[in-house]
Design a protein around this motif. Structure first.
Motif, PDB file in Angstrom:
ATOM      1  N   TYR A 276       1.236  -1.406  -0.254  1.00 44.81           N
ATOM      2  CA  TYR A 276      -0.594  -0.256  -0.126  1.00 44.81           C
ATOM      3  C   TYR A 276       0.703   1.313   0.226  1.00 44.81           C
ATOM      4  O   TYR A 276       0.466   1.955  -0.264  1.00 44.81           O
ATOM      5  CB  TYR A 276      -0.931   0.288   1.225  1.00 44.81           C
ATOM      6  N   GLY A 277       1.949   1.320   0.901  1.00 48.62           N
ATOM      7  CA  GLY A 277       3.090   2.210   0.540  1.00 48.62           C
ATOM      8  C   GLY A 277       3.514   1.861  -0.694  1.00 48.62           C
ATOM      9  O   GLY A 277       4.837   3.365  -0.390  1.00 48.62           O
ATOM     10  N   ASN A 278       3.855   0.897  -1.221  1.00 47.58           N
ATOM     11  CA  ASN A 278       4.893   1.401  -2.298  1.00 47.58           C
ATOM     12  C   ASN A 278       6.166   1.570  -1.911  1.00 47.58           C
ATOM     13  O   ASN A 278       7.313   2.445  -2.928  1.00 47.58           O
ATOM     14  CB  ASN A 278       4.497   2.320  -3.952  1.00 47.58           C
ATOM     15  N   ASN A 279       7.004   0.984  -1.162  1.00 47.93           N
ATOM     16  CA  ASN A 279       8.038   0.878  -0.794  1.00 47.93           C
ATOM     17  C   ASN A 279       8.559  -0.350  -1.005  1.00 47.93           C
ATOM     18  O   ASN A 279       8.552  -1.847  -0.822  1.00 47.93           O
ATOM     19  CB  ASN A 279       7.687   1.176   0.631  1.00 47.93           C
ATOM     20  N   SER A 280      10.244  -0.234  -1.430  1.00 44.41           N
ATOM     21  CA  SER A 280      10.894  -1.554  -1.379  1.00 44.41           C
ATOM     22  C   SER A 280      10.895  -1.837  -0.729  1.00 44.41           C
ATOM     23  O   SER A 280      10.534  -1.346   0.441  1.00 44.41           O
ATOM     24  CB  SER A 280      12.278  -1.055  -1.867  1.00 44.41           C
ATOM     25  N   PHE A 281      11.654  -3.051  -0.222  1.00 46.70           N
ATOM     26  CA  PHE A 281      12.082  -3.546   0.733  1.00 46.70           C
ATOM     27  C   PHE A 281      13.163  -2.918   2.348  1.00 46.70           C
ATOM     28  O   PHE A 281      13.601  -3.054   3.260  1.00 46.70           O
ATOM     29  CB  PHE A 281      12.793  -5.182   0.747  1.00 46.70           C
ATOM     30  N   ALA A 282      14.476  -2.370   1.319  1.00 47.66           N
ATOM     31  CA  ALA A 282      15.565  -1.529   1.681  1.00 47.66           C
ATOM     32  C   ALA A 282      14.592  -0.403   2.574  1.00 47.66           C
ATOM     33  O   ALA A 282      14.680   0.124   3.701  1.00 47.66           O
ATOM     34  CB  ALA A 282      15.805  -0.664   1.113  1.00 47.66           C
ATOM     35  N   ASP A 283      13.517  -0.171   1.832  1.00 47.18           N
ATOM     36  CA  ASP A 283      12.695   1.315   2.824  1.00 47.18           C
ATOM     37  C   ASP A 283      12.304   0.503   3.912  1.00 47.18           C
ATOM     38  O   ASP A 283      11.973   1.789   4.789  1.00 47.18           O
ATOM     39  CB  ASP A 283      12.062   2.036   1.851  1.00 47.18           C
ATOM     40  N   VAL A 284      11.174  -0.124   3.987  1.00 48.50           N
ATOM     41  CA  VAL A 284      10.662  -0.636   4.778  1.00 48.50           C
ATOM     42  C   VAL A 284      11.538  -1.102   6.274  1.00 48.50           C
ATOM     43  O   VAL A 284      10.918  -0.673   7.235  1.00 48.50           O
ATOM     44  CB  VAL A 284       8.955  -1.927   4.006  1.00 48.50           C
TER      45      VAL A 284
END
Length: 170
Positions: A131-139
């Motif tokens: 839902y947030g459209n984040n990469s795994f690194a961003d998460v």
């Protein structure tokens, strides 16, 4: 404003404008209410504006991730204070015409229920990633977790969802 940072309020406003659909979708799914999500976003924006104007703002390496972390923390606080730990479906926020389905509301309700049935730390990773459209690194950065932990929570969460879906098909 700290001269070393070079991140201005105009740049922050542009970043918030660009990320607003992802932030709103994440907050809606997390809080279960569009008005609550808007309030949380406003609170997050105020906190972030304050941080951006502080001398210590140069400590922020990635403002996009900082915004998501702030919003995630505010959503958690709101859920704790309200005593509501489960999410409910959001009607009217998403453009359901983009989703190929005959019963879009049922799909949203089903996804929400599936996320409620897995551990919260796995559901949160899935929400931030999808839902947030984040990469795994961003998460990983948003949640202050190691990258392998984020990936495993995502994988285990999806496995649990698949298992529940298979059980309900039979």
């Amino acid at each position: 404003m700290n001269k070393e940072n070079n991140f201005t309020m105009d740049e922050l406003a542009e970043l918030m404008r660009r990320e607003m659909p992802h932030l709103m979708r994440y907050a809606c799914y997390r809080l279960g209410d569009a008005d609550e999500a808007k309030d949380a976003l406003q609170d997050a924006f105020l906190k972030i504006c304050t941080k951006c104007s502080e001398e210590r703002s140069s400590e922020v390496k990635d403002w996009r991730n900082y915004i998501f972390r702030t919003l995630s923390n505010l959503c958690s606080s709101r859920l704790t204070m309200s005593g509501h730990f489960r999410t409910i479906p959001i009607d009217g926020f998403f453009d359901f015409a983009d989703i190929p389905s005959e019963s879009n509301e049922e799909d949203v309700n089903r996804i929400t229920q599936l996320l409620e049935d897995i551990p919260e730390e796995q559901a949160e990773v899935i929400r931030l990633r999808i839902y947030g459209n984040n990469s795994f690194a961003d998460v990983a950065e948003i949640l202050s977790l190691p990258l392998p932990t984020v990936k495993s929570r995502f994988l285990y969460g999806l496995e649990k969802i698949r298992k529940v879906m298979k059980q309900t098909k039979h």
